[in-house]
Design a protein around this motif. Structure first.
Motif, mmCIF file in Angstrom:
data_model
loop_
_atom_site.group_PDB
_atom_site.id
_atom_site.type_symbol
_atom_site.label_atom_id
_atom_site.label_comp_id
_atom_site.label_asym_id
_atom_site.label_seq_id
_atom_site.Cartn_x
_atom_site.Cartn_y
_atom_site.Cartn_z
ATOM 1 N N SER A 18 21.398 -82.285 -15.043
ATOM 2 C CA SER A 18 20.207 -82.912 -16.015
ATOM 3 C C SER A 18 19.071 -81.677 -15.876
ATOM 4 O O SER A 18 18.549 -81.394 -16.961
ATOM 5 C CB SER A 18 19.525 -84.007 -15.252
ATOM 6 O OG SER A 18 20.511 -84.930 -15.060
ATOM 7 N N PHE A 19 19.139 -81.046 -14.641
ATOM 8 C CA PHE A 19 18.107 -79.663 -14.621
ATOM 9 C C PHE A 19 18.350 -78.862 -15.713
ATOM 10 O O PHE A 19 17.568 -78.180 -16.236
ATOM 11 C CB PHE A 19 18.166 -79.279 -13.299
ATOM 12 C CG PHE A 19 17.294 -78.093 -12.925
ATOM 13 C CD1 PHE A 19 15.892 -78.058 -13.245
ATOM 14 C CD2 PHE A 19 17.819 -76.885 -12.477
ATOM 15 C CE1 PHE A 19 15.035 -77.209 -12.811
ATOM 16 C CE2 PHE A 19 16.853 -75.778 -12.077
ATOM 17 C CZ PHE A 19 15.433 -76.087 -12.377
ATOM 18 N N MET A 22 17.422 -79.711 -19.293
ATOM 19 C CA MET A 22 16.184 -79.357 -19.459
ATOM 20 C C MET A 22 15.594 -77.729 -19.761
ATOM 21 O O MET A 22 14.852 -77.453 -20.399
ATOM 22 C CB MET A 22 14.939 -79.892 -18.390
ATOM 23 C CG MET A 22 15.113 -81.755 -18.645
ATOM 24 S SD MET A 22 13.709 -82.408 -17.883
ATOM 25 C CE MET A 22 12.137 -81.582 -18.842
ATOM 26 N N LEU A 27 6.672 -74.546 -13.162
ATOM 27 C CA LEU A 27 7.778 -75.053 -12.070
ATOM 28 C C LEU A 27 8.345 -74.411 -11.205
ATOM 29 O O LEU A 27 8.562 -74.897 -10.225
ATOM 30 C CB LEU A 27 9.097 -75.275 -13.372
ATOM 31 C CG LEU A 27 10.228 -75.956 -12.851
ATOM 32 C CD1 LEU A 27 10.994 -76.648 -13.912
ATOM 33 C CD2 LEU A 27 11.191 -74.944 -12.219
ATOM 34 N N ALA A 68 12.470 -86.153 -10.549
ATOM 35 C CA ALA A 68 13.365 -85.460 -11.650
ATOM 36 C C ALA A 68 13.368 -86.612 -12.952
ATOM 37 O O ALA A 68 13.341 -86.089 -14.237
ATOM 38 C CB ALA A 68 14.372 -84.970 -11.319
ATOM 39 N N GLY A 104 10.592 -86.792 -14.948
ATOM 40 C CA GLY A 104 10.088 -85.655 -15.708
ATOM 41 C C GLY A 104 11.188 -85.911 -17.300
ATOM 42 O O GLY A 104 10.529 -85.403 -18.106
ATOM 43 N N CYS A 105 12.309 -86.052 -16.962
ATOM 44 C CA CYS A 105 13.025 -86.153 -18.292
ATOM 45 C C CYS A 105 12.544 -87.300 -19.049
ATOM 46 O O CYS A 105 12.434 -87.298 -20.338
ATOM 47 C CB CYS A 105 14.556 -86.385 -17.649
ATOM 48 S SG CYS A 105 15.497 -85.154 -16.882
ATOM 49 N N SER A 108 6.188 -82.775 -18.348
ATOM 50 C CA SER A 108 7.404 -83.153 -18.057
ATOM 51 C C SER A 108 8.016 -82.054 -17.052
ATOM 52 O O SER A 108 8.674 -82.178 -15.983
ATOM 53 C CB SER A 108 8.148 -83.153 -19.261
ATOM 54 O OG SER A 108 8.176 -81.945 -19.941
ATOM 55 N N THR A 109 7.705 -80.802 -17.271
ATOM 56 C CA THR A 109 8.152 -79.674 -16.297
ATOM 57 C C THR A 109 7.539 -79.938 -15.089
ATOM 58 O O THR A 109 8.104 -79.083 -14.186
ATOM 59 C CB THR A 109 7.707 -78.199 -16.960
ATOM 60 O OG1 THR A 109 6.374 -78.195 -17.193
ATOM 61 C CG2 THR A 109 8.442 -78.177 -18.266
ATOM 62 N N LEU A 129 9.386 -82.280 -13.221
ATOM 63 C CA LEU A 129 10.842 -81.740 -12.944
ATOM 64 C C LEU A 129 10.689 -80.938 -11.726
ATOM 65 O O LEU A 129 11.744 -80.884 -10.889
ATOM 66 C CB LEU A 129 11.431 -81.117 -14.197
ATOM 67 C CG LEU A 129 12.722 -80.598 -14.197
ATOM 68 C CD1 LEU A 129 14.128 -81.498 -13.814
ATOM 69 C CD2 LEU A 129 13.062 -79.519 -15.324
ATOM 70 N N CYS A 146 19.739 -88.430 -13.688
ATOM 71 C CA CYS A 146 18.855 -88.440 -12.293
ATOM 72 C C CYS A 146 19.171 -89.826 -11.570
ATOM 73 O O CYS A 146 18.948 -89.559 -10.343
ATOM 74 C CB CYS A 146 17.633 -87.748 -12.831
ATOM 75 S SG CYS A 146 17.588 -86.408 -13.527
#
Length: 400
Positions: A218-219, A222, A248, A279, A282-283, A302-303, A306, A378
């Motif tokens: 997922s990370f 993004m 971030l 997280a 954030g997504c 969002s960042t 995350l 996540c």
């Protein structure tokens, strides 16, 4: 190669292999900077990837052996913070260079850092005694490379709009065959394998690696799509896209050492659960990003989430991996976990083939689907936390 790099460190000495990895990475950067052709550039990227594969698990092994159990979490937190600073500053510098100079400079500027890292590592890292009995599983390395490479190529072709065809079918079959062969080989070799079956007898190791694959996949989605959408969809400058993840990295730098303390006080599960949940939010927040997106109103929230989620998870996850096995298997365990994170990233990127072919407004439908899938991954990562053994809770109140 990350899978066997930890075993190489266990067998030949972590310091020696770690410094060799830095040298390979520098050699790759130089080859790219002076590359006369595309083929030379690809060779340079291969050397860089090989160097990184050797560096990562052995750097963690060096930390694991250098610090006692009560200081290990804090050391890993500082390690995570240092990595976050570097990976935050570099894209901003590269963005400025790409707007005003040659792309070759973005690789050549790495060489002074490589030289400094070699000098500092040679002087400060203590020597360690190689374990001559540690095996290096070449057959397993080849089969796993074929398996991951075949699946990555097949999924990329399948999602880039070409649809099912003979090439996709062949690469997927080869990839699955490679992974099946890897499993069979590892079971036969036992503790001499690069993926020793005995390591996976621990619930904590299994849960940590499942959590790693889901969260890092997922990370990576993004990290790949946010700058891409900023440039190709919202038409923001490259420099702004390069600066996008500075907050971030700053937050990861601040939170990672604190997460080590949370892990010691509240046990293994809570920081990982909280990190995965944040997280995921954030997504989900990234679903707001559209053609008229601005950085501070649409992308920054969002960042920020995350970053907080990854900051909570990285240090406790790494500490968990290092403390769930015996010290002489730390290199192998960290190599496996590093490879799992790379595999999660590989498959995430492979599944983005169709999204990365889009441009303008059409890009955002695929982007939103990818963000929704990343949020679900996540959430699944938070559920994987419950596989991990709770572990001890440490009380740090001073006593007479």
């Amino acid at each position: 190669m990350t899978l066997v790099a930890g075993a190489l460190g266990d067998r030949f000495g972590r310091k020696r292999i770690f410094l060799a990895g830095i040298g390979l990475y520098g050699l790759g950067a130089a080859a790219i900077g002076f590359a006369p052709s595309l083929a030379s550039l690809i060779v340079g990227r291969f050397l860089q990837g090989l160097g990184e594969a050797v560096i990562l698990p052995n750097s963690l092994s060096v930390l694991g052996r250098a610090f006692s159990a009560d200081k290990k979490a804090r050391a890993v937190g500082i390690w995570s913070a240092a990595a976050a600073i570097a990976s935050g500053v570099a894209p901003a510098i590269a963005g400025a260079i790409l707007d005003h100079g040659s792309w070759r400079t973005t690789f050549l500027m790495l060489l002074p850092f490589v030289a400094s890292a070699l000098a500092v590592g040679a002087v400060w890292i203590p020597k360690d005694s190689p374990a001559g009995h540690a095996g290096v599983d070449v057959r397993g390395a080849v089969l796993s490379t074929v398996g991951l490479g075949g699946l990555g190529a097949g999924l990329t072709s399948l999602t880039n709009g070409s649809g099912p065809n003979l090439w996709v079918l062949v690469t997927l079959i080869v990839g699955l065959g490679g992974l099946v062969g890897t499993i069979v080989t590892q079971r036969r070799l036992g503790d001499n394998a690069m993926l020793p079956p005995s390591l996976f007898a621990s619930r904590s190791v299994v849960g940590a690696n499942l959590f790693t694959a889901l969260l890092y996949g997922s990370f990576t989605v993004m990290l790949t799509l946010i700058p891409f959408v900023m440039i190709r969809g919202a038409h923001l400058p490259m420099l702004v896209a390069g600066l996008a993840f500075i907050p971030l990295q700053v937050l990861i730098t601040v939170v990672s050492p604190l997460a080590g303390m949370l892990c010691r006080r509240f046990g293994r599960r809570l920081p990982l659960f909280a990190g995965g949940a944040v997280a995921a939010s954030g997504c989900t927040m990234a679903l707001r990003v559209g053609p008229n997106a601005t950085y501070w109103a649409d992308i920054f929230p969002s960042t920020l989430l995350l970053a907080l989620g990854m900051g909570l998870a990285i240090a406790p996850l790494t500490t968990l991996v290092l403390t769930s096995v015996e010290s002489d298997r730390a290199g192998t365990a960290s190599g496996i976990n590093s490879a799992v994170s790379r595999a999660g990233s590989l498959f995430a990127i492979a599944l983005l083939g169709g999204v990365l072919q889009q441009d303008g407004p059409q890009l955002f439908s695929g982007f939103h689907m990818a963000m929704a899938a990343a949020a679900v991954a996540c959430v699944l990562a938070t559920l994987a936390v419950f596989i991990i053994e709770p572990g001890p809770h440490v009380d740090f109140i001073p006593r007479d």
